[in-house]
Design an enzyme around this catalytic site. Structure first.
Site, PDB file in Angstrom:
ATOM      1  N   LYS A 135     -11.668  -7.764   6.082  1.00 25.09           N
ATOM      2  CA  LYS A 135     -11.064  -6.908   7.090  1.00 25.09           C
ATOM      3  C   LYS A 135     -11.955  -5.708   7.375  1.00 25.09           C
ATOM      4  O   LYS A 135     -12.414  -5.086   6.419  1.00 25.09           O
ATOM      5  CB  LYS A 135      -9.719  -6.435   6.551  1.00 25.09           C
ATOM      6  CG  LYS A 135      -8.991  -5.467   7.426  1.00 25.09           C
ATOM      7  CD  LYS A 135      -7.792  -4.955   6.710  1.00 25.09           C
ATOM      8  CE  LYS A 135      -7.212  -3.815   7.512  1.00 25.09           C
ATOM      9  NZ  LYS A 135      -6.125  -3.177   6.838  1.00 25.09           N
ATOM     10  N   CYS A 168       0.864  -1.179   0.000  1.00 26.87           N
ATOM     11  CA  CYS A 168       0.000   0.000   0.000  1.00 26.87           C
ATOM     12  C   CYS A 168       0.897   1.224   0.000  1.00 26.87           C
ATOM     13  O   CYS A 168       2.086   1.126   0.297  1.00 26.87           O
ATOM     14  CB  CYS A 168      -0.895   0.005   1.238  1.00 26.87           C
ATOM     15  SG  CYS A 168      -2.251   1.204   1.104  1.00 26.87           S
ATOM     16  N   ARG A 176     -10.950   7.546   3.665  1.00 28.73           N
ATOM     17  CA  ARG A 176     -10.741   6.489   2.671  1.00 28.73           C
ATOM     18  C   ARG A 176     -12.051   5.960   2.076  1.00 28.73           C
ATOM     19  O   ARG A 176     -12.066   4.954   1.401  1.00 28.73           O
ATOM     20  CB  ARG A 176      -9.983   5.334   3.307  1.00 28.73           C
ATOM     21  CG  ARG A 176      -8.653   5.729   3.950  1.00 28.73           C
ATOM     22  CD  ARG A 176      -7.671   4.571   3.890  1.00 28.73           C
ATOM     23  NE  ARG A 176      -6.584   4.648   4.840  1.00 28.73           N
ATOM     24  CZ  ARG A 176      -5.610   5.559   4.821  1.00 28.73           C
ATOM     25  NH1 ARG A 176      -5.602   6.515   3.913  1.00 28.73           N
ATOM     26  NH2 ARG A 176      -4.645   5.513   5.719  1.00 28.73           N
ATOM     27  N   GLU A 224     -16.420  -7.503  -4.779  1.00 29.34           N
ATOM     28  CA  GLU A 224     -14.980  -7.220  -4.691  1.00 29.34           C
ATOM     29  C   GLU A 224     -14.186  -8.529  -4.614  1.00 29.34           C
ATOM     30  O   GLU A 224     -13.139  -8.672  -5.248  1.00 29.34           O
ATOM     31  CB  GLU A 224     -14.670  -6.367  -3.453  1.00 29.34           C
ATOM     32  CG  GLU A 224     -14.976  -4.893  -3.608  1.00 29.34           C
ATOM     33  CD  GLU A 224     -13.893  -4.153  -4.393  1.00 29.34           C
ATOM     34  OE1 GLU A 224     -12.964  -4.802  -4.902  1.00 29.34           O
ATOM     35  OE2 GLU A 224     -13.999  -2.915  -4.505  1.00 29.34           O
ATOM     36  N   TYR A 276      -3.100  -9.218  16.241  1.00 33.79           N
ATOM     37  CA  TYR A 276      -2.075  -8.708  17.149  1.00 33.79           C
ATOM     38  C   TYR A 276      -1.961  -9.587  18.392  1.00 33.79           C
ATOM     39  O   TYR A 276      -1.072  -9.407  19.208  1.00 33.79           O
ATOM     40  CB  TYR A 276      -2.375  -7.251  17.493  1.00 33.79           C
ATOM     41  CG  TYR A 276      -2.375  -6.394  16.239  1.00 33.79           C
ATOM     42  CD1 TYR A 276      -1.175  -5.988  15.657  1.00 33.79           C
ATOM     43  CD2 TYR A 276      -3.570  -6.063  15.575  1.00 33.79           C
ATOM     44  CE1 TYR A 276      -1.166  -5.260  14.477  1.00 33.79           C
ATOM     45  CE2 TYR A 276      -3.570  -5.340  14.404  1.00 33.79           C
ATOM     46  CZ  TYR A 276      -2.364  -4.950  13.856  1.00 33.79           C
ATOM     47  OH  TYR A 276      -2.360  -4.244  12.677  1.00 33.79           O
ATOM     48  N   CYS A 302      -3.864   6.118   0.099  1.00 28.28           N
ATOM     49  CA  CYS A 302      -3.333   4.825  -0.334  1.00 28.28           C
ATOM     50  C   CYS A 302      -2.861   4.818  -1.786  1.00 28.28           C
ATOM     51  O   CYS A 302      -2.429   3.782  -2.298  1.00 28.28           O
ATOM     52  CB  CYS A 302      -4.375   3.732  -0.109  1.00 28.28           C
ATOM     53  SG  CYS A 302      -4.836   3.588   1.633  1.00 28.28           S
ATOM     54  N   SER A 328      -6.400  -3.451  14.438  1.00 30.52           N
ATOM     55  CA  SER A 328      -5.851  -2.761  15.604  1.00 30.52           C
ATOM     56  C   SER A 328      -6.924  -2.336  16.604  1.00 30.52           C
ATOM     57  O   SER A 328      -6.742  -2.479  17.812  1.00 30.52           O
ATOM     58  CB  SER A 328      -5.049  -1.556  15.138  1.00 30.52           C
ATOM     59  OG  SER A 328      -5.842  -0.702  14.328  1.00 30.52           O
ATOM     60  N   LYS A 335     -12.186  -4.962   2.085  1.00 29.88           N
ATOM     61  CA  LYS A 335     -11.634  -4.103   3.128  1.00 29.88           C
ATOM     62  C   LYS A 335     -12.562  -2.915   3.312  1.00 29.88           C
ATOM     63  O   LYS A 335     -12.793  -2.139   2.386  1.00 29.88           O
ATOM     64  CB  LYS A 335     -10.235  -3.627   2.723  1.00 29.88           C
ATOM     65  CG  LYS A 335      -9.616  -2.671   3.722  1.00 29.88           C
ATOM     66  CD  LYS A 335      -8.193  -2.326   3.348  1.00 29.88           C
ATOM     67  CE  LYS A 335      -7.617  -1.308   4.312  1.00 29.88           C
ATOM     68  NZ  LYS A 335      -6.235  -0.967   3.970  1.00 29.88           N
TER      69      LYS A 335
HETATM   70  C1  PBG Z   1      -3.325   0.057   4.652  1.00 28.52           C
HETATM   71  C2  PBG Z   1      -3.662  -0.765   5.818  1.00 28.52           C
HETATM   72  C3  PBG Z   1      -4.410  -0.384   6.941  1.00 28.52           C
HETATM   73  C4  PBG Z   1      -4.452  -1.491   7.788  1.00 28.52           C
HETATM   74  C5  PBG Z   1      -3.720  -2.494   7.180  1.00 28.52           C
HETATM   75  N1  PBG Z   1      -3.269  -2.041   5.948  1.00 28.52           N
HETATM   76  C6  PBG Z   1      -4.981   0.904   7.343  1.00 28.52           C
HETATM   77  C7  PBG Z   1      -5.942   1.673   6.586  1.00 28.52           C
HETATM   78  O1  PBG Z   1      -6.519   1.252   5.594  1.00 28.52           O
HETATM   79  O2  PBG Z   1      -6.119   2.793   7.040  1.00 28.52           O
HETATM   80  C8  PBG Z   1      -5.153  -1.523   9.091  1.00 28.52           C
HETATM   81  C9  PBG Z   1      -4.776  -2.617  10.019  1.00 28.52           C
HETATM   82  C10 PBG Z   1      -5.208  -2.437  11.406  1.00 28.52           C
HETATM   83  O3  PBG Z   1      -5.989  -1.557  11.775  1.00 28.52           O
HETATM   84  O4  PBG Z   1      -4.753  -3.259  12.214  1.00 28.52           O
HETATM   85  N2  PBG Z   1      -1.986  -0.057   4.321  1.00 28.52           N
END
Ligand code: PBG
Length: 339
Positions: free
Chosen positions: A259, A130, A228, A244, A324, A140, A285, A206
Site C-alpha cells: 500500500k 489501527c 508517520r 517487512e 474505492y 497510529c 484514496s 505500508k
Molecule cells: C491507517 C490507515 C490509513 C489508510 C488505511 N489505513 C491512513 C494512514 O496511514 O494515514 C489509508 C487509506 C487510503 O488512503 O485510502 N488506519
C-alpha cells in the site's frame, strides 16, 4: 529464409509482426494475460458512530461516512454486484489519548460488522485495525514521554481492538499501524480468545505516502503533530519493504498487503514472487481522487483509466485489490467493459 530478429535491417520489411495477434477483439480476448473480475475487489466503507449520518467525502466522490442505519443501499449494491468483501474504517463518537473507542464493542466498526453479518452473511468482512482514527493526537499508537509512538505499549491495544472485531463477527482483521510485532501480538490474542479461525491480512509494506491525504479527511485521522515516517516505510525503500513482508509472514499473517498500489507496482511484483500467500494491494484514496479529479475536468476517460489502473495492479501480481472504484468497476464490467 528465416533470420533472427537482430539481423533484420531497418530498411527491410519486418518478418516478425506481433500485430498479427492484436487484429481482432476475439484474438485479443483469447490472448489477454491478466484478468480482472469482481472477485478480486474489496470495497472500503467509513462507518460513523450514531444514527442518520450520511456525510459525503468531498475529495472522494461516491463515498461517504455513514452510520450503520444508513447502510442498506450500499449493502444492496454489494450484493447486486457480487463484490466479495468490504473493509471497514470507524469514526468514533469521541477520541482519547489511548484510542480506547477502537475496542469498544458498541463502537461503529463492531456495529457495522454485526449488521453486515445479519444482512449480507456471505460477504467477507475485513476490519482495519489501527488507532489513528481513535486517538486524539491522530497517531497510529499511544505516545511515550517524548511524544513518539510507543511500539510495545501499542501492541496490546491493537490486539484488544482485533479481538473486539473478531467477537463482532469479522472474518479478517487487517492491522495497519505498522508497529513491529503487531501481527504476532494479534495472532496470539485472537487464538487466546478462541478466534483461531479469524484471518490476518497484514498491511505489511505500508509506505509513508502523500496519497493518503483524502483518507485522512474521510476518517478524520490526520496526525495533530509530526508525521508517520517514524513507523511507515520510506517510499524509496524496496529491500526494507520485502523485509517487512517476510517478518509478517513469519509472525503468522494469512495475507500480505502492499500500500499504496500504483506507485509501488514493483513492490507488488516482488512480494508476489517471494511469498506463496495471497497478496493484496490497496489503491488508496489519493490514487482514486486523482483519477476522479482528472475525469471531472474531462481530461481522461474515467472508465478506461480506472480499469487500466486496476488491471495494472493485477498484472503486477496482486490477487486482491482494495479500491474505492470497486462498485463502479463491478458495474462497468457487468456492462461488458474490459480494461
Ligand atoms: C491507517 C490507515 C490509513 C489508510 C488505511 N489505513 C491512513 C494512514 O496511514 O494515514 C489509508 C487509506 C487510503 O488512503 O485510502 N488506519
Amino acid at each position: 529464409m528465416w533470420r533472427p530478429e537482430t539481423e533484420q535491417r531497418a530498411s527491410e520489411r519486418p518478418v516478425l509482426r506481433p500485430r498479427r495477434l492484436r487484429a481482432t477483439d476475439t484474438l485479443r480476448r483469447m490472448l489477454r494475460e491478466t484478468d480482472l473480475s469482481v472477485n478480486h475487489l474489496v470495497h472500503p466503507m467509513f462507518v460513523a458512530a450514531g444514527s442518520r449520518i450520511e456525510r459525503p467525502i468531498a475529495s472522494m466522490p461516491g463515498h461517504a461516512q455513514r452510520s450503520v442505519d444508513k447502510f442498506s443501499a450500499e449493502i444492496d449494491e454489494i450484493l447486486a454486484t457480487r463484490i466479495p468483501a468490504v473493509i471497514l474504517f470507524g469514526l468514533p463518537e469521541s477520541k482519547d489519548v489511548n484510542g480506547s473507542e477502537a475496542w469498544n464493542p458498541h463502537g461503529p466498526v463492531p456495529m457495522a460488522i454485526a449488521e453486515l453479518k445479519r444482512s449480507a452473511p456471505d460477504t467477507v468482512v475485513i476490519a482495519d485495525v489501527c488507532l489513528c482514527e481513535y486517538t486524539s493526537h491522530g497517531h497510529c499508537g499511544v505516545l511515550d514521554a517524548s511524544q513518539g509512538v510507543d511500539n510495545d505499549a501499542t501492541l496490546p491495544l491493537l490486539a484488544q481492538a482485533a479481538v473486539a472485531y473478531a467477537e463482532a463477527g469479522a472474518d479478517i482483521v487487517a492491522p495497519s499501524a505498522m508497529m513491529d510485532g503487531q501481527v504476532a501480538a494479534i495472532r496470539w490474542a485472537l487464538d487466546a480468545a478462541g478466534h483461531g479461525g479469524v484471518a490476518i491480512l497484514a498491511y505489511a509494506a505500508k509506505f509513508a505516502s502523500a496519497f493518503y491525504g483524502p483518507f485522512r479527511e474521510a476518517a478524520g485521522s490526520a496526525p495533530a503533530f509530526g508525521d508517520r515516517r517514524p513507523y511507515q516505510l520510506d517510499p524509496a525503500n524496496r529491500r526494507e519493504a520485502l523485509r517487512e513482508v517476510s517478518l509478517d509472514v513469519d509472525e503468522g499473517a494469512d495475507m500480505v498487503m502492499v500500500k499504496p498500489a500504483g506507485p509501488y507496482l514493483d513492490i507488488i511484483r516482488q512480494v508476489r514472487d517471494r511469498t506463496s500467500l495471497p497478496v493484496a494491494a490497496y489503491q488508496v484514496s489519493g490514487e482514486y481522487a486523482m483519477l476522479k479529479a482528472a475525469a471531472e475536468r474531462g481530461w481522461i476517460d474515467e472508465r478506461r483509466a480506472a480499469m487500466e489502473s486496476l488491471v495494472g495492479i493485477r498484472r503486477a501480481g496482486a490477487d486482491v485489490i482494495i479500491t474505492y472504484y470497486a462498485k463502479e468497476a463491478a458495474r462497468w464490467m457487468e456492462d461488458g467493459l474490459r480494461p
